[in-house]
Design a protein around this motif. Sequence first.
Motif, PDB file in Angstrom:
ATOM      1  N   UNK A  88       3.901  -4.450   5.689  1.00 43.44           N
ATOM      2  CA  UNK A  88       3.117  -5.217   4.725  1.00 43.44           C
ATOM      3  C   UNK A  88       1.629  -5.131   5.040  1.00 43.44           C
ATOM      4  N   UNK A  89       1.296  -5.136   6.298  1.00 42.42           N
ATOM      5  CA  UNK A  89      -0.101  -5.058   6.732  1.00 42.42           C
ATOM      6  C   UNK A  89      -0.724  -3.743   6.283  1.00 42.42           C
ATOM      7  N   UNK A  90       0.033  -2.658   6.443  1.00 47.22           N
ATOM      8  CA  UNK A  90      -0.487  -1.347   6.071  1.00 47.22           C
ATOM      9  C   UNK A  90      -0.689  -1.238   4.563  1.00 47.22           C
ATOM     10  N   UNK A  91       0.286  -1.679   3.789  1.00 47.90           N
ATOM     11  CA  UNK A  91       0.148  -1.607   2.339  1.00 47.90           C
ATOM     12  C   UNK A  91      -1.003  -2.485   1.849  1.00 47.90           C
ATOM     13  N   UNK A  92      -1.184  -3.639   2.467  1.00 48.51           N
ATOM     14  CA  UNK A  92      -2.272  -4.532   2.072  1.00 48.51           C
ATOM     15  C   UNK A  92      -3.640  -3.962   2.423  1.00 48.51           C
ATOM     16  N   UNK A  93      -3.674  -2.984   3.310  1.00 46.71           N
ATOM     17  CA  UNK A  93      -4.947  -2.383   3.732  1.00 46.71           C
ATOM     18  C   UNK A  93      -5.425  -1.296   2.787  1.00 46.71           C
ATOM     19  N   UNK A  94      -4.607  -0.904   1.815  1.00 47.67           N
ATOM     20  CA  UNK A  94      -5.022   0.135   0.874  1.00 47.67           C
ATOM     21  C   UNK A  94      -6.081  -0.436  -0.065  1.00 47.67           C
ATOM     22  N   UNK A  95      -7.200   0.266  -0.178  1.00 53.15           N
ATOM     23  CA  UNK A  95      -8.377  -0.301  -0.830  1.00 53.15           C
ATOM     24  C   UNK A  95      -8.437  -0.075  -2.335  1.00 53.15           C
ATOM     25  N   UNK A  96      -7.576   0.771  -2.865  1.00 56.50           N
ATOM     26  CA  UNK A  96      -7.552   1.006  -4.305  1.00 56.50           C
ATOM     27  C   UNK A  96      -6.114   1.060  -4.781  1.00 56.50           C
ATOM     28  N   UNK A 200      -6.106  -2.120  20.395  1.00 56.15           N
ATOM     29  CA  UNK A 200      -5.433  -3.412  20.403  1.00 56.15           C
ATOM     30  C   UNK A 200      -5.214  -3.860  18.958  1.00 56.15           C
ATOM     31  N   UNK A 201      -4.347  -4.831  18.777  1.00 54.75           N
ATOM     32  CA  UNK A 201      -4.043  -5.290  17.424  1.00 54.75           C
ATOM     33  C   UNK A 201      -5.296  -5.748  16.681  1.00 54.75           C
ATOM     34  N   UNK A 202      -6.196  -6.427  17.389  1.00 53.53           N
ATOM     35  CA  UNK A 202      -7.403  -6.952  16.749  1.00 53.53           C
ATOM     36  C   UNK A 202      -8.383  -5.854  16.357  1.00 53.53           C
ATOM     37  N   UNK A 203      -8.181  -4.634  16.857  1.00 49.70           N
ATOM     38  CA  UNK A 203      -9.079  -3.527  16.551  1.00 49.70           C
ATOM     39  C   UNK A 203      -8.607  -2.695  15.369  1.00 49.70           C
ATOM     40  N   UNK A 204      -7.441  -3.003  14.829  1.00 45.41           N
ATOM     41  CA  UNK A 204      -6.878  -2.195  13.756  1.00 45.41           C
ATOM     42  C   UNK A 204      -7.650  -2.384  12.458  1.00 45.41           C
ATOM     43  N   UNK A 205      -7.711  -1.322  11.683  1.00 45.68           N
ATOM     44  CA  UNK A 205      -8.340  -1.407  10.367  1.00 45.68           C
ATOM     45  C   UNK A 205      -9.386  -0.335  10.189  1.00 45.68           C
ATOM     46  N   UNK A 206      -9.486   0.168   8.973  1.00 45.11           N
ATOM     47  CA  UNK A 206     -10.453   1.226   8.670  1.00 45.11           C
ATOM     48  C   UNK A 206     -11.182   0.870   7.387  1.00 45.11           C
ATOM     49  N   UNK A 207     -12.493   0.973   7.429  1.00 46.22           N
ATOM     50  CA  UNK A 207     -13.298   0.783   6.232  1.00 46.22           C
ATOM     51  C   UNK A 207     -14.022   2.070   5.895  1.00 46.22           C
ATOM     52  N   UNK A 208     -13.562   2.763   4.880  1.00 43.16           N
ATOM     53  CA  UNK A 208     -14.153   4.040   4.486  1.00 43.16           C
ATOM     54  C   UNK A 208     -14.641   3.913   3.044  1.00 43.16           C
ATOM     55  N   UNK A 209     -15.860   3.419   2.855  1.00 40.79           N
ATOM     56  CA  UNK A 209     -16.339   3.164   1.487  1.00 40.79           C
ATOM     57  C   UNK A 209     -16.395   4.420   0.630  1.00 40.79           C
ATOM     58  N   UNK A 211     -14.336   7.010   0.723  1.00 44.35           N
ATOM     59  CA  UNK A 211     -12.976   7.280   0.274  1.00 44.35           C
ATOM     60  C   UNK A 211     -12.563   6.292  -0.806  1.00 44.35           C
ATOM     61  N   UNK A 212     -12.856   5.015  -0.591  1.00 43.75           N
ATOM     62  CA  UNK A 212     -12.488   4.000  -1.578  1.00 43.75           C
ATOM     63  C   UNK A 212     -13.181   4.257  -2.917  1.00 43.75           C
ATOM     64  N   UNK A 213     -14.468   4.591  -2.859  1.00 39.88           N
ATOM     65  CA  UNK A 213     -15.215   4.853  -4.089  1.00 39.88           C
ATOM     66  C   UNK A 213     -14.644   6.080  -4.801  1.00 39.88           C
ATOM     67  N   UNK A 214     -14.395   7.151  -4.046  1.00 40.34           N
ATOM     68  CA  UNK A 214     -13.872   8.374  -4.654  1.00 40.34           C
ATOM     69  C   UNK A 214     -12.494   8.138  -5.261  1.00 40.34           C
ATOM     70  N   UNK A 215     -11.656   7.369  -4.565  1.00 38.65           N
ATOM     71  CA  UNK A 215     -10.321   7.088  -5.081  1.00 38.65           C
ATOM     72  C   UNK A 215     -10.391   6.267  -6.364  1.00 38.65           C
ATOM     73  N   UNK A 216     -11.244   5.249  -6.376  1.00 36.19           N
ATOM     74  CA  UNK A 216     -11.369   4.409  -7.567  1.00 36.19           C
ATOM     75  C   UNK A 216     -11.905   5.204  -8.750  1.00 36.19           C
ATOM     76  N   UNK A 217     -12.887   6.049  -8.505  1.00 32.13           N
ATOM     77  CA  UNK A 217     -13.458   6.845  -9.587  1.00 32.13           C
ATOM     78  C   UNK A 217     -12.493   7.924 -10.059  1.00 32.13           C
TER      79      UNK A 217
END
Length: 228
Positions: A88-96, A200-209, A211-217
């Motif tokens: 669930x965590x992984x799916x919720x992390x998808x930005x588009x 570590x668990x608290x370090x997980x996550x990726x913010x790639x603006x 990629x998100x912009x290209x995917x949305x467009x």
Amino acid sequence: MPAIETSDNALLRVLQLASPALPIGGYAYSQGLEYVIEQGWVSDLDSAADWLEGLASQGLARLDVPLLLRQYTALEQGDTDALARWNDWLLASRETAELYLEDSQQGGALLRLLCSLELPVALDWPKGEPIALATAFAMAGWYWQTGSRQLALGVLWSWLENQTGAATKLIPLGQTDAQRLLDRLLPCLPAVVDAAALLEDDDLGAGLPGLAFASARHENQYTRLFRS
């Protein structure tokens, strides 16, 4: 109980999961690369290598691969709650919407394949519950005892091969340049797994603006060869 495989058979199972012949539709997705190329952000071998290296080191190394490793461990420990939680965590992390559908549709396709092969771990997945591709890969890898590192490398290879195939069609690259691209990026993949294993668990996550912009467009791109 998982199937017990020799090292040779485990390697062959990784190759099976990484093969473009795996019927999950990976060839249909570009992960925004189609829009990126249309905009001229990527236009040749060098820029394609830079873009893909960034996705691998700043995205996959911080999200998909560490989650895959955790899910493999959860299966080893019989912790189905952790498996579902990381899914669930992984799916919720998808930005588009495109990236979510790409992940869940391929994950669902792989789950159906594993069910057709009668893997108990896949048959036990709740009916109708969305599943991320990494979760389904973890199920297969654990059942066939591939080892988590080898499985992660196989998943990364599958991603890189699909992205190279998309770049070959869209830039376009010749077959020799496609091999040069693979030759340049393959040495990066073990480092991606190494970096992912240290998080570590608290370090997980990726913010790639980008990629998100290209995917949305890409969702509204005038002409498209790929689904994302």
